[in-house]
Design a protein around this motif. Structure first.
Motif, short mmCIF file in Angstrom:
data_model
loop_
_atom_site.label_atom_id
_atom_site.label_comp_id
_atom_site.label_asym_id
_atom_site.label_seq_id
_atom_site.Cartn_x
_atom_site.Cartn_y
_atom_site.Cartn_z
N PHE A 1 -2.23 2.16 -6.48
CA PHE A 1 -1.46 3.39 -6.58
C PHE A 1 -1.05 3.82 -5.18
N TYR A 2 0.05 3.21 -4.69
CA TYR A 2 0.57 3.53 -3.37
C TYR A 2 2.06 3.82 -3.47
N ASN A 3 2.49 4.76 -2.65
CA ASN A 3 3.91 5.07 -2.51
C ASN A 3 4.39 4.56 -1.17
N SER A 4 5.40 3.69 -1.18
CA SER A 4 5.78 3.02 0.06
C SER A 4 6.35 4.00 1.09
N ALA A 5 7.03 5.05 0.65
CA ALA A 5 7.55 6.02 1.61
C ALA A 5 6.40 6.75 2.31
N MET A 6 5.40 7.13 1.55
CA MET A 6 4.24 7.79 2.14
C MET A 6 3.47 6.84 3.05
N GLU A 7 3.37 5.58 2.65
CA GLU A 7 2.69 4.61 3.50
C GLU A 7 3.44 4.40 4.81
N GLY B 1 4.81 6.77 6.41
CA GLY B 1 4.64 7.97 7.24
C GLY B 1 5.22 9.24 6.68
N ASP B 2 5.93 9.18 5.54
CA ASP B 2 6.52 10.38 4.97
C ASP B 2 5.46 11.26 4.31
N ASP B 3 5.75 12.54 4.23
CA ASP B 3 4.90 13.47 3.49
C ASP B 3 5.18 13.33 1.99
N TYR B 4 4.28 13.84 1.20
CA TYR B 4 4.44 13.86 -0.26
C TYR B 4 5.56 14.81 -0.63
N ASP B 5 6.44 14.35 -1.51
CA ASP B 5 7.54 15.17 -2.02
C ASP B 5 7.26 15.48 -3.49
N PRO B 6 6.80 16.69 -3.82
CA PRO B 6 6.43 16.99 -5.20
C PRO B 6 7.59 16.92 -6.19
N ALA B 7 8.83 16.91 -5.72
CA ALA B 7 9.98 16.92 -6.62
C ALA B 7 10.61 15.56 -6.84
N ALA B 8 10.07 14.51 -6.24
CA ALA B 8 10.78 13.23 -6.22
C ALA B 8 10.52 12.34 -7.43
N GLY B 9 9.46 12.60 -8.19
CA GLY B 9 9.26 11.86 -9.44
C GLY B 9 8.35 10.66 -9.38
N TRP B 10 7.67 10.43 -8.25
CA TRP B 10 6.90 9.19 -8.12
C TRP B 10 5.68 9.15 -9.03
N ILE B 11 4.83 10.14 -9.00
CA ILE B 11 3.60 10.08 -9.81
C ILE B 11 3.94 9.97 -11.29
N GLU B 12 4.94 10.69 -11.72
CA GLU B 12 5.36 10.62 -13.12
C GLU B 12 5.82 9.20 -13.48
N ALA B 13 6.62 8.59 -12.60
CA ALA B 13 7.11 7.24 -12.86
C ALA B 13 5.97 6.23 -12.82
N TYR B 14 5.07 6.40 -11.88
CA TYR B 14 3.93 5.47 -11.78
C TYR B 14 3.06 5.55 -13.03
N GLY C 1 5.43 -0.92 3.42
CA GLY C 1 6.67 -1.68 3.47
C GLY C 1 7.87 -0.77 3.53
N SER C 2 9.02 -1.33 3.27
CA SER C 2 10.26 -0.59 3.41
C SER C 2 10.81 -0.12 2.08
N LEU C 3 10.09 -0.36 0.96
CA LEU C 3 10.54 0.13 -0.32
C LEU C 3 10.36 1.64 -0.37
N LEU C 4 11.30 2.35 -0.92
CA LEU C 4 11.26 3.80 -0.92
C LEU C 4 11.24 4.34 -2.34
N LEU C 5 10.32 5.28 -2.57
CA LEU C 5 10.25 6.01 -3.84
C LEU C 5 9.50 7.28 -3.55
N GLY C 6 9.73 8.31 -4.32
CA GLY C 6 9.11 9.60 -4.07
C GLY C 6 7.97 9.91 -4.98
N ALA C 7 7.66 11.20 -5.19
CA ALA C 7 6.51 11.61 -5.97
C ALA C 7 6.83 12.88 -6.71
#
Length: 459
Positions: free
Chosen positions: A274-280, A282-295, A4-10
């Motif tokens: 356990f899905y990140n909408s930005a990665m879904e 087409g974006d690459d994983y961003d280790p500094a964005a905070g997604w896995i920690e927030a999830y 989808g169009s929801l955006l969050l990092g990792a």
């Protein structure tokens, strides 16, 4: 899958041994009828393409043989209400037989199966699979297909209204409960079945002016919680033993804690995705964005509070070969293995896209990280557990009970060395290189035991 169009990092999160001081209380672990602590590692298995007479035909015995051969012990099997009950009150005996054949393969290869009542964008009334067309009520509201962003179809007025009717119309409530009684009565005693996933990625109707996280928590509290309790009661009328898995909305993937209330069943499992909408997208994983920690913070709050185990029902990015995806798999697995009793990655198939392996059965880029040593059954209380991807080493510490603890390894050139410390031992200190293998550890009840598995050098 969440697209989808929801955006969050990792964010990268360091590996922490189970039992370490990690702050807030952790969820309890899944157990079996012998009291063993279980760990489930595996993949989703599906056939979304075929229906009717050809339903489930893309799933073969090979799926389960290959899962076993790579060390996995778990499959989340997608089944569809629209195939089971194509006309109201007419259940397909052929479809039930096909499910049973699949479960028989799973039993042959010692794979636990979670039966998942799957839906995508509600069902065939909107060009997808799930809830039958006869159970779809839209009040004439509009629906516009969006094939390039199918997840956004959940926000079409007709789809949202269909969910509201499913949750609130008494006759649809009864129909859904009957559907689950049919499934559970048929498969309650099948030895491959470990549980039932009540509905895949449930959504609902957003009110005017309501923000999505607020809507998700309201839907979970006011509609999903009573639905899950109704369906749990229906299943328990025919099956007292298997676990009941229930999901929040997919919005939890954005780091939003669920609004679900208590599910009044002693054998229930919280099963978020356990899905990140930005990665879904087409974006690459961003280790500094905070997604896995927030999830992780979001998904551990509920099960720790209500005392239920966690098994993550779906995870894994589409574009697994992007530059940071090796880092993603390391960080994601460290997080998942820290708090959950297991997971099912998406999806075990032979090809491209989300598929785990290619046409020849070889892992696609980075997905081989999912095949690692673990303890599928621990007799006693695990106090520490750690896998080090850099070396491949695995360490388990536990206080032993009465019985045999199992540690499983995937195939690896050179094989594996097993070392046991404490009043315990194993008859297989060396495990072979050419197949998945299990070390069975005997220990004195009450003793503290440490099992360390390390790769051997290829000779």
């Amino acid at each position: 899958m969440l697209v989808g169009s929801l955006l969050l990092g990792a964010v990268s999160t360091p590996a922490v041994a189970a039992g370490a001081d990690t702050g807030p209380p952790q969820p309890p672990r899944l157990t079996d009828d012998r009291g063993r602590v279980l760990t489930l590692r595996g993949w989703n298995i599906e056939d979304k393409k075929h229906r009717g007479e050809q339903a489930l035909s893309a799933i073969t015995e090979r799926h389960f043989r290959d899962l076993r051969d790579q060390g996995f012990n778990f499959a989340r099997l997608l089944v569809f209400w629209d195939d089971l009950e194509p006309r109201r009150s007419h259940y397909s005996t052929d479809y039930l037989k096909k499910i049973e054949r699949i479960l028989d393969w799973a039993r042959r290869y010692r794979v636990h199966v979670l039966i998942d009542a799957h839906q995508d964008v509600f069902g065939p009334a909107f060009g997808h699979r799930g809830i039958p067309a006869w159970a779809t009520r839209t009040d004439g509201l509009p629906f516009e297909p969006r094939p390039d962003d199918w997840f956004s179809e959940y926000f079409e007025p007709a789809v949202q209204r269909a969910f509201t009717h499913l949750y609130t119309d008494a006759d649809l409530q009864r129909a859904q409960a009957r559907m689950w009684r049919v499934l559970a009565a048929r498969f309650a005693d099948h030895p491959a079945v470990i549980g039932y996933d009540l509905i895949n990625e449930p959504m609902g109707e957003i009110r005017a002016g309501e923000e999505l996280p607020t809507a998700a928590r309201r839907i979970e509290a006011e509609q999903l919680t009573p639905m899950y309790n109704r369906l749990a009661d229906a299943i328990r009328s025919v099956d007292d033993d298997n676990w009941i898995f229930f999901e929040p909305t997919p919005i939890v993937g954005e780091g939003v804690p669920t609004g679900l209330g208590r599910i009044d069943d002693p054998k229930s499992v919280y099963a978020p995705h356990f899905y990140n909408s930005a990665m879904e997208a087409g974006d690459d994983y961003d280790p500094a964005a905070g997604w896995i920690e927030a999830y992780e913070a979001a998904v551990t709050d509920y099960p720790a509070r209500y005392g239920v185990p966690v098994v993550v029902g779906e995870w894994g990015p589409l574009n697994n070969a992007l530059p940071n995806m090796g880092r993603f798999y390391r960080d994601a697995l460290a997080s998942l293995n820290r708090y959950s009793s297991g997971w099912a990655s998406y999806v075990w198939c032979y090809g491209g896209g989300y598929c785990a392996v290619d046409e020849k059965g070889r892992f696609r880029t980075n997905k081989e990280q999912t095949a690692a040593p673990y303890a599928p059954a621990v007799v006693g209380e695990p106090t520490a557990e750690e896998h080090t991807p850099e070396t491949g080493a695995y360490r388990l510490e536990y206080r032993a009970g009465h019985g045999i603890t199992e540690v499983r390894v995937p195939p690896r050139p050179g094989g594996w060395q097993v070392r046991v410390a404490g009043p315990a031992g194993t008859a297989t200190p060396v495990l072979p290189s050419d197949r998945t293998a299990v070390a069975r550890v005997h220990a004195r009840p009450g003793a503290t035991v440490t099992v360390v598995v390390t790769p051997r050098n290829r000779r």
